[in-house]
Enzyme design. Sequence first.
Site, short mmCIF file in Angstrom:
data_model
loop_
_atom_site.label_atom_id
_atom_site.label_comp_id
_atom_site.label_asym_id
_atom_site.label_seq_id
_atom_site.Cartn_x
_atom_site.Cartn_y
_atom_site.Cartn_z
N HIS A 1 16.35 4.53 -0.14
CA HIS A 1 14.79 4.98 -0.33
C HIS A 1 14.37 4.14 -1.72
O HIS A 1 14.17 4.32 -2.76
CB HIS A 1 14.91 6.36 -1.12
CG HIS A 1 13.71 7.26 -1.03
ND1 HIS A 1 12.28 6.90 -0.97
CD2 HIS A 1 13.22 8.57 -1.30
CE1 HIS A 1 11.45 7.44 -0.73
NE2 HIS A 1 11.97 8.74 -0.95
N ASN B 1 19.97 9.26 -0.19
CA ASN B 1 19.21 7.91 -0.16
C ASN B 1 18.79 7.52 -1.64
O ASN B 1 18.87 6.34 -1.80
CB ASN B 1 18.40 7.73 0.76
CG ASN B 1 17.36 8.91 0.81
OD1 ASN B 1 17.33 9.72 -0.21
ND2 ASN B 1 16.83 9.44 1.82
N ASP C 1 19.22 15.56 -7.06
CA ASP C 1 18.26 15.48 -5.56
C ASP C 1 18.50 16.68 -4.96
O ASP C 1 19.56 17.22 -5.14
CB ASP C 1 18.60 14.05 -4.83
CG ASP C 1 17.66 13.72 -3.75
OD1 ASP C 1 16.60 14.44 -3.70
OD2 ASP C 1 17.88 12.78 -3.16
N GLN D 1 11.12 5.10 -4.08
CA GLN D 1 11.22 6.14 -5.08
C GLN D 1 12.18 5.70 -6.16
O GLN D 1 11.65 5.91 -7.36
CB GLN D 1 12.35 7.09 -4.45
CG GLN D 1 12.70 8.31 -5.44
CD GLN D 1 11.42 9.07 -5.86
OE1 GLN D 1 10.79 9.71 -5.03
NE2 GLN D 1 11.28 9.22 -7.35
N THR E 1 4.98 14.43 1.33
CA THR E 1 3.70 14.77 0.28
C THR E 1 3.50 13.34 -0.38
O THR E 1 2.44 13.00 -0.36
CB THR E 1 4.17 16.10 -0.69
OG1 THR E 1 4.23 17.39 0.17
CG2 THR E 1 2.96 16.26 -1.39
N THR F 1 5.00 10.27 -0.95
CA THR F 1 4.71 9.11 -0.21
C THR F 1 3.58 9.03 0.70
O THR F 1 3.18 7.79 0.73
CB THR F 1 6.34 8.90 0.74
OG1 THR F 1 7.46 9.28 0.11
CG2 THR F 1 6.18 7.61 1.18
N CYS G 1 13.33 13.59 -7.55
CA CYS G 1 12.28 12.83 -6.81
C CYS G 1 11.50 13.81 -5.96
O CYS G 1 10.65 13.46 -5.59
CB CYS G 1 13.14 12.04 -5.56
SG CYS G 1 14.13 13.02 -4.58
N LEU G 2 11.88 15.24 -6.13
CA LEU G 2 11.00 16.34 -5.51
C LEU G 2 11.07 16.09 -3.95
O LEU G 2 11.17 14.85 -3.52
CB LEU G 2 9.63 16.29 -6.01
CG LEU G 2 9.46 16.62 -7.59
CD1 LEU G 2 8.01 16.38 -7.86
CD2 LEU G 2 10.01 17.52 -8.09
N ARG H 1 8.96 6.16 7.68
CA ARG H 1 9.62 6.98 6.86
C ARG H 1 10.58 7.66 8.06
O ARG H 1 9.92 8.21 9.19
CB ARG H 1 8.90 8.07 6.42
CG ARG H 1 9.67 9.04 5.63
CD ARG H 1 8.45 10.10 5.03
NE ARG H 1 9.14 11.28 4.38
CZ ARG H 1 9.55 11.25 2.97
NH1 ARG H 1 9.33 10.18 2.43
NH2 ARG H 1 9.89 12.15 2.50
N ARG I 1 4.86 7.02 -7.90
CA ARG I 1 4.92 6.82 -6.70
C ARG I 1 3.80 6.01 -6.19
O ARG I 1 3.75 5.09 -5.40
CB ARG I 1 5.21 7.97 -5.84
CG ARG I 1 6.47 8.81 -6.03
CD ARG I 1 7.76 7.97 -5.88
NE ARG I 1 7.72 7.35 -4.40
CZ ARG I 1 8.04 7.94 -3.14
NH1 ARG I 1 8.25 9.21 -3.45
NH2 ARG I 1 8.31 7.34 -2.12
#
Length: 395
Positions: A147, A202, A270, A150, A70, A72, A312-313, A120, A339
């Site tokens: 990551h 990550n 996370d 992030q 979403t 990224t 980070c969701l 990704r 982001r």
Amino acid sequence: MSPPHLLTLADLSVPQIKRLLTHSVYLKHTTAPWLVPHGSLSFKRANALRLPSQSLFSKSVALLFSKRSTRTRIAAETSATILGGRALFLGKEDIQLGVNESPRDTARVIGGMCQGIFARVGDHSEVEELAQHSPVPVVNALSSLWHPTQILADLLTLHENAALFGESPSTPADTSRRRVAYKDILPELPPLTVAYVGDSANVLHDMLVTFPRLGHKLRVATPGGREGRYGPPTAVWDRVVELECDKNDGIWWGTDPKEAVQGADVVVTDTWISMGQEAEAAQRYQDFQGFQVTEELCREGGANPEWKFMHCLPRKQNEVDDEVFYGPRSLVFPEADNRKWTIMAVFDTVIGKWDIDGDRWARERLQQSTEGAETAKESASEPESDSVSQKQTKE
């Protein structure tokens, strides 16, 4: 010239990390006014608007995504557009990669038509292979180990909220001017104690190789500790040791989340179940009992009374309760917004300009002027040619 790649923040120096953060702020303040209704701007402000960098003009960035996304994806697509380029979303059902074509061949084909790859992936070896064979920059949008984009967003969010941690942030420079002093843009952030409770995934991995180098202390709690099932892979810890992030009490690692949050200015967690780990859900929920971030956990653990929360969701309630997640401690949505600006900075410097340091052209100009001066000096010290000498003799 070999293309630059960004696979983990462990590959960047501290000045390079700070450069990306500073450039993120610059792009944010330069671009944001273009994204609001222009009728809401004063005449003076509207006339002072400057176009953001157009380093991706007529260029395409391939979004090679084998996993759902979403934040990224939206950040990447909108960033490419603002920088004058286009993002091409290539999902796992869209191209031949992994079915009839190898990562090596895919990297060469995409690199022949696009000017950057934002990947990704699943296993980190996939993005490494892409970078090894790509003729254009490859940026890790997420892998099993790292990551980086992030953590850039997390750091930018902390810097922007430096006032919450006892520092008065500097006022961003007037970005309507032609030249902006970068040192005036990024608010100073005092050394923080950052607690992470949950799985060693990550997000934590890039924190481990970054936060201690920037002067922050990490306190980590995972079931079984660093050597347990939920500890870091050897490849990650080797980078931690290589960068000496484990020195000078930079990282504390235990098994008790209450002990981890002791003195914490920021508490981070996370997902306990990453994509591809759904079959382990029952065992993981059992192993992570007591790791939910709550007011009670942080109060009993002795966190800083003004502690803030980051994630980070996407988030599940098992990881953090609603009181914290939607409460005044939460920075999760500014973190998500950032982001966009950090990915834009990466696209601009790494893919658009191939210059993460921000001074490649300056170095080239200095080199050219130095070489020119040396050439002139050598010419002045050379003996006169025979023809000139003969002419002078005749005269």
